[in-house]
Scaffold this motif. Sequence first.
Motif, PDB file in Angstrom:
ATOM      1  N   GLU A 124       0.836  -1.206   0.000  1.00  0.00           N
ATOM      2  CA  GLU A 124       0.000   0.000   0.000  1.00  0.00           C
ATOM      3  C   GLU A 124       0.872   1.258   0.000  1.00  0.00           C
ATOM      4  O   GLU A 124       0.622   2.205  -0.741  1.00  0.00           O
ATOM      5  CB  GLU A 124      -0.911  -0.003   1.222  1.00  0.00           C
ATOM      6  CG  GLU A 124      -1.768   1.234   1.358  1.00  0.00           C
ATOM      7  CD  GLU A 124      -2.554   1.243   2.666  1.00  0.00           C
ATOM      8  OE1 GLU A 124      -3.006   2.328   3.038  1.00  0.00           O
ATOM      9  OE2 GLU A 124      -2.689   0.195   3.315  1.00  0.00           O
ATOM     10  N   PHE A 125       1.911   1.247   0.807  1.00  0.00           N
ATOM     11  CA  PHE A 125       2.837   2.381   0.868  1.00  0.00           C
ATOM     12  C   PHE A 125       3.479   2.620  -0.502  1.00  0.00           C
ATOM     13  O   PHE A 125       3.541   3.756  -0.977  1.00  0.00           O
ATOM     14  CB  PHE A 125       3.917   2.110   1.920  1.00  0.00           C
ATOM     15  CG  PHE A 125       5.024   3.123   1.921  1.00  0.00           C
ATOM     16  CD1 PHE A 125       4.832   4.385   2.481  1.00  0.00           C
ATOM     17  CD2 PHE A 125       6.260   2.828   1.358  1.00  0.00           C
ATOM     18  CE1 PHE A 125       5.854   5.325   2.476  1.00  0.00           C
ATOM     19  CE2 PHE A 125       7.275   3.765   1.340  1.00  0.00           C
ATOM     20  CZ  PHE A 125       7.075   5.020   1.906  1.00  0.00           C
ATOM     21  N   ASN A 126       3.936   1.556  -1.147  1.00  0.00           N
ATOM     22  CA  ASN A 126       4.578   1.693  -2.454  1.00  0.00           C
ATOM     23  C   ASN A 126       3.601   2.190  -3.517  1.00  0.00           C
ATOM     24  O   ASN A 126       3.967   3.000  -4.372  1.00  0.00           O
ATOM     25  CB  ASN A 126       5.228   0.378  -2.870  1.00  0.00           C
ATOM     26  CG  ASN A 126       6.465   0.072  -2.044  1.00  0.00           C
ATOM     27  OD1 ASN A 126       7.156   0.985  -1.589  1.00  0.00           O
ATOM     28  ND2 ASN A 126       6.739  -1.193  -1.826  1.00  0.00           N
ATOM     29  N   ARG A 127       2.347   1.716  -3.476  1.00  0.00           N
ATOM     30  CA  ARG A 127       1.336   2.197  -4.432  1.00  0.00           C
ATOM     31  C   ARG A 127       1.099   3.697  -4.240  1.00  0.00           C
ATOM     32  O   ARG A 127       1.030   4.452  -5.208  1.00  0.00           O
ATOM     33  CB  ARG A 127       0.020   1.444  -4.248  1.00  0.00           C
ATOM     34  CG  ARG A 127      -0.061   0.129  -4.999  1.00  0.00           C
ATOM     35  CD  ARG A 127      -1.479  -0.405  -5.046  1.00  0.00           C
ATOM     36  NE  ARG A 127      -2.063  -0.608  -3.728  1.00  0.00           N
ATOM     37  CZ  ARG A 127      -1.877  -1.677  -2.956  1.00  0.00           C
ATOM     38  NH1 ARG A 127      -1.109  -2.653  -3.390  1.00  0.00           N
ATOM     39  NH2 ARG A 127      -2.454  -1.781  -1.780  1.00  0.00           N
ATOM     40  N   LYS A 128       0.979   4.134  -2.997  1.00  0.00           N
ATOM     41  CA  LYS A 128       0.762   5.561  -2.725  1.00  0.00           C
ATOM     42  C   LYS A 128       1.944   6.387  -3.194  1.00  0.00           C
ATOM     43  O   LYS A 128       1.790   7.472  -3.737  1.00  0.00           O
ATOM     44  CB  LYS A 128       0.523   5.794  -1.235  1.00  0.00           C
ATOM     45  CG  LYS A 128      -0.846   5.364  -0.787  1.00  0.00           C
ATOM     46  CD  LYS A 128      -1.047   5.625   0.682  1.00  0.00           C
ATOM     47  CE  LYS A 128      -2.431   5.210   1.137  1.00  0.00           C
ATOM     48  NZ  LYS A 128      -2.639   5.427   2.574  1.00  0.00           N
ATOM     49  N   ARG A 129       3.149   5.884  -2.986  1.00  0.00           N
ATOM     50  CA  ARG A 129       4.355   6.606  -3.414  1.00  0.00           C
ATOM     51  C   ARG A 129       4.388   6.751  -4.930  1.00  0.00           C
ATOM     52  O   ARG A 129       4.702   7.811  -5.455  1.00  0.00           O
ATOM     53  CB  ARG A 129       5.596   5.884  -2.907  1.00  0.00           C
ATOM     54  CG  ARG A 129       6.880   6.607  -3.234  1.00  0.00           C
ATOM     55  CD  ARG A 129       7.906   6.366  -2.151  1.00  0.00           C
ATOM     56  NE  ARG A 129       9.197   6.837  -2.537  1.00  0.00           N
ATOM     57  CZ  ARG A 129       9.573   8.113  -2.477  1.00  0.00           C
ATOM     58  NH1 ARG A 129       8.744   9.023  -2.049  1.00  0.00           N
ATOM     59  NH2 ARG A 129      10.781   8.479  -2.839  1.00  0.00           N
ATOM     60  N   ASN A 134       3.449   9.981  -9.951  1.00  0.00           N
ATOM     61  CA  ASN A 134       2.742  10.244 -11.205  1.00  0.00           C
ATOM     62  C   ASN A 134       2.034  11.590 -11.148  1.00  0.00           C
ATOM     63  O   ASN A 134       2.023  12.333 -12.115  1.00  0.00           O
ATOM     64  CB  ASN A 134       1.746   9.120 -11.506  1.00  0.00           C
ATOM     65  CG  ASN A 134       2.448   7.834 -11.877  1.00  0.00           C
ATOM     66  OD1 ASN A 134       3.581   7.855 -12.351  1.00  0.00           O
ATOM     67  ND2 ASN A 134       1.802   6.715 -11.647  1.00  0.00           N
ATOM     68  N   ASN A 135       1.434  11.918 -10.015  1.00  0.00           N
ATOM     69  CA  ASN A 135       0.774  13.204  -9.842  1.00  0.00           C
ATOM     70  C   ASN A 135       1.787  14.337  -9.947  1.00  0.00           C
ATOM     71  O   ASN A 135       1.536  15.352 -10.584  1.00  0.00           O
ATOM     72  CB  ASN A 135       0.044  13.245  -8.499  1.00  0.00           C
ATOM     73  CG  ASN A 135      -0.793  14.494  -8.338  1.00  0.00           C
ATOM     74  OD1 ASN A 135      -1.319  15.016  -9.307  1.00  0.00           O
ATOM     75  ND2 ASN A 135      -0.911  14.967  -7.112  1.00  0.00           N
TER      76      ASN A 135
END
Length: 147
Positions: A124-129, A134-135
């Motif tokens: 989850e942490f890696n997905r958020k990072r 990308n943002n």
Amino acid sequence: MVKPELKRVSLSLICAKGVPCNRGVFADKRVSILGNDRMIGLIGNGEFKSIHVDNELFSSVVSMLKADRYNYAVYVIDEVIKKHFDQDFQIIELKKISINHIIHKKHISLLPQIQEKIRAKLPEFNRKRLAKNNNFQQQSRSAQSNY
């Protein structure tokens, strides 16, 4: 040290464009290099003879390099950060290091639960990072098109 590792990063020499950028700058006693004690301590024993300018706040390092107040810094960066720096700076990887959570020995009985929680939260942490990266890239492209 708690496993799994939280992140694999590179201890790197970050240099302004147009200046020599190699390990040799560490031997030059006239060169000032930004970095914190922990980062400088990871460089080879006896190799660092430059002027160490202690700085704990990474964001100020970037602004000082961009403002030409300093030409060199030593910090840990990952692939996400490296992509943002490639255009403005030269980057020399000094060594790979892992970042792990550390607990006091009085909490050693909690180690299995802590390790399991880290394993569960890392994806989850890696997905958020990655989403933040990308943002950031989309915002950067949008800002560049406005000029």
